[in-house]
Design a protein around this motif. Structure first.
Motif, short mmCIF file in Angstrom:
data_model
loop_
_atom_site.label_atom_id
_atom_site.label_comp_id
_atom_site.label_asym_id
_atom_site.label_seq_id
_atom_site.Cartn_x
_atom_site.Cartn_y
_atom_site.Cartn_z
N UNK A 39 58.15 45.14 35.53
CA UNK A 39 56.81 44.60 35.75
C UNK A 39 56.81 43.72 36.99
N UNK A 40 55.81 43.91 37.82
CA UNK A 40 55.59 43.09 39.02
C UNK A 40 54.27 42.36 38.87
N UNK A 41 54.21 41.13 39.36
CA UNK A 41 52.98 40.34 39.27
C UNK A 41 52.75 39.60 40.58
N UNK A 42 51.52 39.68 41.06
CA UNK A 42 51.06 38.86 42.19
C UNK A 42 49.80 38.14 41.71
N UNK A 43 49.85 36.83 41.57
CA UNK A 43 48.74 36.07 41.04
C UNK A 43 48.20 35.06 42.03
N UNK A 44 46.87 34.81 41.96
CA UNK A 44 46.23 33.83 42.84
C UNK A 44 45.30 32.96 42.01
N UNK A 45 45.44 31.65 42.13
CA UNK A 45 44.60 30.71 41.39
C UNK A 45 43.29 30.52 42.14
N UNK A 46 42.23 31.10 41.61
CA UNK A 46 40.95 31.12 42.32
C UNK A 46 40.21 29.79 42.22
N UNK A 47 40.27 29.14 41.05
CA UNK A 47 39.70 27.81 40.85
C UNK A 47 40.73 26.97 40.10
N UNK A 48 40.35 25.74 39.77
CA UNK A 48 41.30 24.87 39.09
C UNK A 48 41.80 25.48 37.80
N UNK A 49 40.93 26.16 37.04
CA UNK A 49 41.32 26.66 35.72
C UNK A 49 41.13 28.16 35.57
N UNK A 50 41.23 28.90 36.66
CA UNK A 50 41.13 30.36 36.56
C UNK A 50 42.03 30.99 37.61
N UNK A 51 42.40 32.25 37.35
CA UNK A 51 43.23 32.97 38.31
C UNK A 51 43.06 34.46 38.11
N UNK A 52 43.43 35.19 39.16
CA UNK A 52 43.47 36.65 39.14
C UNK A 52 44.91 37.08 39.36
N UNK A 53 45.31 38.15 38.68
CA UNK A 53 46.66 38.66 38.84
C UNK A 53 46.62 40.18 38.94
N UNK A 54 47.30 40.70 39.94
CA UNK A 54 47.49 42.13 40.07
C UNK A 54 48.87 42.46 39.49
#
Length: 452
Positions: free
Chosen positions: A410-425
């Motif tokens: 499993x590979x993960x690339x995540x980005x924290x979009x706001x203080x309490x949320x994030x997106x991960x591919x």
């Protein structure tokens, strides 16, 4: 992906365990994400007790005091503290994806400090009902627990998953792959003449399996011999009957089994396991650990052993390394015996309930019997970005016995979009086979996480 969790070594005010990774359902992960929202905490990356405490050591907010009290690093809870956290997850898949599963999941966590020494916690979530092995085995309440401190003694009663010792890939003796069960637990310092003070813990659980009552219990003692070395000794059982139940909670389980295995009770009613663990701490951040599980051994004849008893043991050797402050590397090797009638954790021609499984999920390490496994995980956090890779490879220990072999990735690339949320591919791939054709899967998907 959790294919296979742990370590800590600090001086605490109460009973706390060196090789401890809270179960995946523990609200500690929610508290940390609320207090210090980062890509790592929002993703609920597995952490050990020392990593939790290092993150919360200088935080004076009530939520941090509550978390440290749970870890025995505070003597009292904040007065009238309450906490309620909501987490929502959403998933998006390509039209052609081998991993298409749930489209969303929820998690609601509540905590109430009833007094300065009593804490009630509850989690309501459908996350484990959505994917993974045997999702139908799980309910929507994975964690409900009341904790009470009375001086040096800590009492707990509740419903949840438990996890002890072992590595980040899983605990050999007590692990959280299985569904939640009711339990009662006690912890206190144990002073042994000539051997010093040890940390003691014991729990007992009773649940229904295949329509019949089943009992599960475990106890452990642990001691830090200096700043670098820790020794842990533990034993556990799964019983189809529990005659003299009070006796079982006082004497060593091995002796209890011998005393009650007579003509009336017979054999094949008490599955006994024992474990020895050693943790080496070269510095404050890094850990090297070795755990040895004994399911069956050829005991000396004088002690009631049999020359025909097959050896069934498992070994886990691992390391947790921090090559840089925001980079963590985990490497583990696990090996478990297999026999012609089963192997480690199996029922070995006894009733199916005898096996160290519940609802077809392991109560111990997910590697199962007759395997040699390698597990590696690397994570790097850089500001709002998180990068992670998780890899496990399995092969058979004995070729004559069936068993799944292959790999998962499993590979993960995540980005924290706001203080309490994030997106991960995320990208997942696996190629596993037993006796037939391999089951090969691969695909990308998108994950969104928001905490309120």
């Amino acid at each position: 992906m959790r294919y296979w969790g742990v370590l800590a070594a600090l001086t605490f005010t109460g009973v706390c365990y060196t090789q401890e990774l809270p179960s995946r359902d523990d609200p500690l992960y929610d508290y940390l994400a609320r207090l210090q929202p980062t890509p790592r905490t929002l993703e609920r990356i597995p952490c050990s007790a020392d990593e939790f405490l290092n993150a919360l050591r200088r935080d004076a907010r009530p939520e941090a005091l509550l978390a440290r009290w749970k870890l025995n690093a505070e003597t009292a809870l904040p007065r009238n503290a309450t906490l309620f956290i909501v987490e929502l997850q959403g998933f998006a898949y390509p039209d052609r994806s081998d991993w298409r599963a749930e489209s969303g999941a929820y998690r609601l966590t509540g905590a109430w400090a009833i007094t300065e020494q009593a804490l009630l916690e509850l989690v309501w979530s459908d996350a484990r009902r959505q994917s993974g092995a045997n999702p139908r085995a799980f309910g929507t309440i994975p964690y409900a627990q009341l904790t009470l401190d009375t001086g040096e003694w800590r009492w707990q009663a509740g419903y949840g998953t438990l996890r002890w010792l072992g590595g980040y890939s899983g605990g050999l003796l007590v692990n959280d792959e299985m569904p939640a069960v009711p339990f009662a637990r006690v912890q206190f310092p144990l002073r042994i003449p000539l051997l010093g003070e040890w940390r003691f813990e014991q729990f007992l659980s009773q649940f229904e399996q295949d329509g019949e009552p089943t009992w599960w219990g475990a106890r452990r003692i642990e001691r830090d011999f200096n700043e670098r070395w820790t020794l842990a000794l533990a034993e556990a059982f799964k019983a189809l009957e529990l005659p003299g139940a009070a006796v079982s909670q006082i004497v060593p389980y091995y002796l209890y089994q011998k005393w009650y295995s007579n003509a009336q009770v017979g054999s094949g009613w008490f599955n006994y396991l024992a474990e020895v663990g050693v943790v080496y701490k070269p510095d404050e951040a890094n850990r090297v650990y070795l755990f040895w599980l004994m399911d069956d051994m050829r005991a000396p004849t004088a002690l009631g052993g049999s020359s025909i008893t097959p050896r069934k043991v498992a070994v886990l050797l691992g390391a947790r390394l921090y090559p840089a402050p925001n980079t963590r590397l985990i490497l583990e090797i696990a090996r478990s015996d297999g026999t012609r009638t089963g192997g480690v954790y199996d029922n070995s021609n006894h009733p199916r309930r005898y096996a160290y499984y519940y609802k077809d999920l392991p109560m111990g390490h997910p590697i199962g019997a007759n395997r040699i496994g390698f597990y590696a995980r690397a994570e790097h956090e850089n500001g709002r970005w998180l990068y992670a890779i998780d890899y496990a490879h399995l092969r058979r220990f004995h070729e004559y016995r069936p068993g799944v072999r292959g790999y998962t990735l499993e590979l993960l690339i995540g980005y924290q979009t706001t203080e309490r949320s994030m997106l991960a591919l995320r990208y997942r791939a696996s190629r596993l086979r037993d006796d037939g054709a391999p089951d090969a899967r691969a695909g990308w998907y998108l994950q969104a996480i928001a905490q309120f």
